[in-house]
Design a protein around this motif. Structure first.
Motif, PDB file in Angstrom:
ATOM      1  N   GLN A  20       5.950  -7.392  -3.265  1.00  0.00           N
ATOM      2  CA  GLN A  20       6.173  -6.274  -4.186  1.00  0.00           C
ATOM      3  C   GLN A  20       5.413  -5.031  -3.743  1.00  0.00           C
ATOM      4  O   GLN A  20       5.919  -3.916  -3.859  1.00  0.00           O
ATOM      5  N   ILE A  23       7.311  -3.458  -0.855  1.00  0.00           N
ATOM      6  CA  ILE A  23       8.486  -2.731  -1.353  1.00  0.00           C
ATOM      7  C   ILE A  23       8.052  -1.414  -1.985  1.00  0.00           C
ATOM      8  O   ILE A  23       8.699  -0.380  -1.801  1.00  0.00           O
ATOM      9  N   GLY A  24       6.958  -1.437  -2.720  1.00  0.00           N
ATOM     10  CA  GLY A  24       6.428  -0.215  -3.326  1.00  0.00           C
ATOM     11  C   GLY A  24       6.005   0.813  -2.287  1.00  0.00           C
ATOM     12  O   GLY A  24       6.157   2.024  -2.500  1.00  0.00           O
ATOM     13  N   VAL A  26       7.376   1.244   0.686  1.00  0.00           N
ATOM     14  CA  VAL A  26       8.599   1.838   1.234  1.00  0.00           C
ATOM     15  C   VAL A  26       9.229   2.791   0.221  1.00  0.00           C
ATOM     16  O   VAL A  26       9.569   3.933   0.549  1.00  0.00           O
ATOM     17  N   THR A  27       9.381   2.350  -1.016  1.00  0.00           N
ATOM     18  CA  THR A  27      10.043   3.193  -2.014  1.00  0.00           C
ATOM     19  C   THR A  27       9.165   4.350  -2.467  1.00  0.00           C
ATOM     20  O   THR A  27       9.681   5.361  -2.944  1.00  0.00           O
ATOM     21  N   GLY A  28       7.876   4.255  -2.329  1.00  0.00           N
ATOM     22  CA  GLY A  28       6.986   5.349  -2.711  1.00  0.00           C
ATOM     23  C   GLY A  28       6.818   6.396  -1.637  1.00  0.00           C
ATOM     24  O   GLY A  28       6.503   7.555  -1.916  1.00  0.00           O
ATOM     25  N   THR A  29       7.039   6.007  -0.388  1.00  0.00           N
ATOM     26  CA  THR A  29       6.901   6.956   0.711  1.00  0.00           C
ATOM     27  C   THR A  29       8.064   7.937   0.748  1.00  0.00           C
ATOM     28  O   THR A  29       7.884   9.122   1.015  1.00  0.00           O
ATOM     29  N   VAL A  30       9.250   7.470   0.442  1.00  0.00           N
ATOM     30  CA  VAL A  30      10.443   8.320   0.491  1.00  0.00           C
ATOM     31  C   VAL A  30      10.323   9.520  -0.450  1.00  0.00           C
ATOM     32  O   VAL A  30      10.527  10.662  -0.017  1.00  0.00           O
ATOM     33  N   PRO A  31       9.991   9.345  -1.742  1.00  0.00           N
ATOM     34  CA  PRO A  31       9.892  10.527  -2.618  1.00  0.00           C
ATOM     35  C   PRO A  31       8.819  11.516  -2.183  1.00  0.00           C
ATOM     36  O   PRO A  31       8.996  12.734  -2.335  1.00  0.00           O
ATOM     37  N   SER A  32       7.718  11.028  -1.635  1.00  0.00           N
ATOM     38  CA  SER A  32       6.670  11.970  -1.226  1.00  0.00           C
ATOM     39  C   SER A  32       7.162  12.884  -0.107  1.00  0.00           C
ATOM     40  O   SER A  32       6.842  14.073  -0.093  1.00  0.00           O
ATOM     41  N   GLU A  34      10.411  13.552   0.327  1.00  0.00           N
ATOM     42  CA  GLU A  34      11.485  14.342  -0.266  1.00  0.00           C
ATOM     43  C   GLU A  34      10.946  15.590  -0.966  1.00  0.00           C
ATOM     44  O   GLU A  34      11.532  16.660  -0.857  1.00  0.00           O
TER      45      GLU A  34
END
Length: 188
Positions: A20, A23-24, A26-32, A34
């Motif tokens: 978990q 996964i966090g 990977v998914t947290g790096t994208v918005p930063s 963006e």
């Protein structure tokens, strides 16, 4: 010798926690990325206020990463009591990270805690007011512009209706982030 069931469960749930967390990451790096690449105008203008929640989340993330790494690495290397004590702050740090994300999101819905200068840039940032907006506190009066003494609204704050382009720093329309940000009245 068989492994005791509680220890077996703890090890298995630790593996789930590690997955978990990955996964966090990977998914947290994208918005930063963006925010910086897709909306540099918004971040350049509102980052001093909007970034407070993300700053809280970043500190919590790094603390969580260190604690998880030591916890997973220390299964057979640390004394059982030290290993257990290292696991205790993990849920609190994870909640702190979630709080930081919620604070940033709630600020976008009910932006408070700053004053605009003559050029329309936020100045005089009040950290506590920017983090604990009405949306995060669960005060519906601050979301709809209605007065509510129990939540602290109606004290000279402007009407902040959701969807009203003049009431949000990003223009009220998520599809038009490339437009120039509107000038809104100063918030106290």
């Amino acid at each position: 010798m068989a492994t005791p069931p509680p220890l077996l469960l703890a090890r298995r749930w630790s593996a789930v926690m590690a997955v978990q967390f990955a996964i966090g990451v990977v998914t947290g790096t994208v918005p930063s990325f963006e925010f910086g690449l897709l909306w540099p105008g918004m971040m350049g203008r509102w980052g001093d206020v909007f970034g407070i929640g993300f700053g809280v989340e970043a500190w919590a993330f790094f603390l969580e990463a260190v604690l998880i790494a030591i916890y997973l690495y220390g299964w057979r290397r640390l004394a059982s009591r030290a290993h257990f004590l290292l696991g205790l702050p993990l849920p609190l740090v994870a909640l702190l990270g979630a709080f930081g994300i919620l604070a940033a999101n709630s600020w976008m819905n009910t932006s408070r805690g700053f004053t605009l200068d003559a050029a329309g840039n936020p100045v005089d940032v009040k950290i506590w007011k920017a983090v604990f907006t009405g949306f995060l506190r669960g005060c519906p009066g601050l979301q709809t512009g209605e007065e509510s003494d129990s939540c602290g609204a109606g004290q000279g704050q402007p009407d902040r209706r959701q969807g009203d382009p003049a009431s949000t720093p990003h223009g009220g329309d998520a599809a038009h982030h490339d437009q120039e940000l509107p000038t809104v009245s100063p918030l106290k």
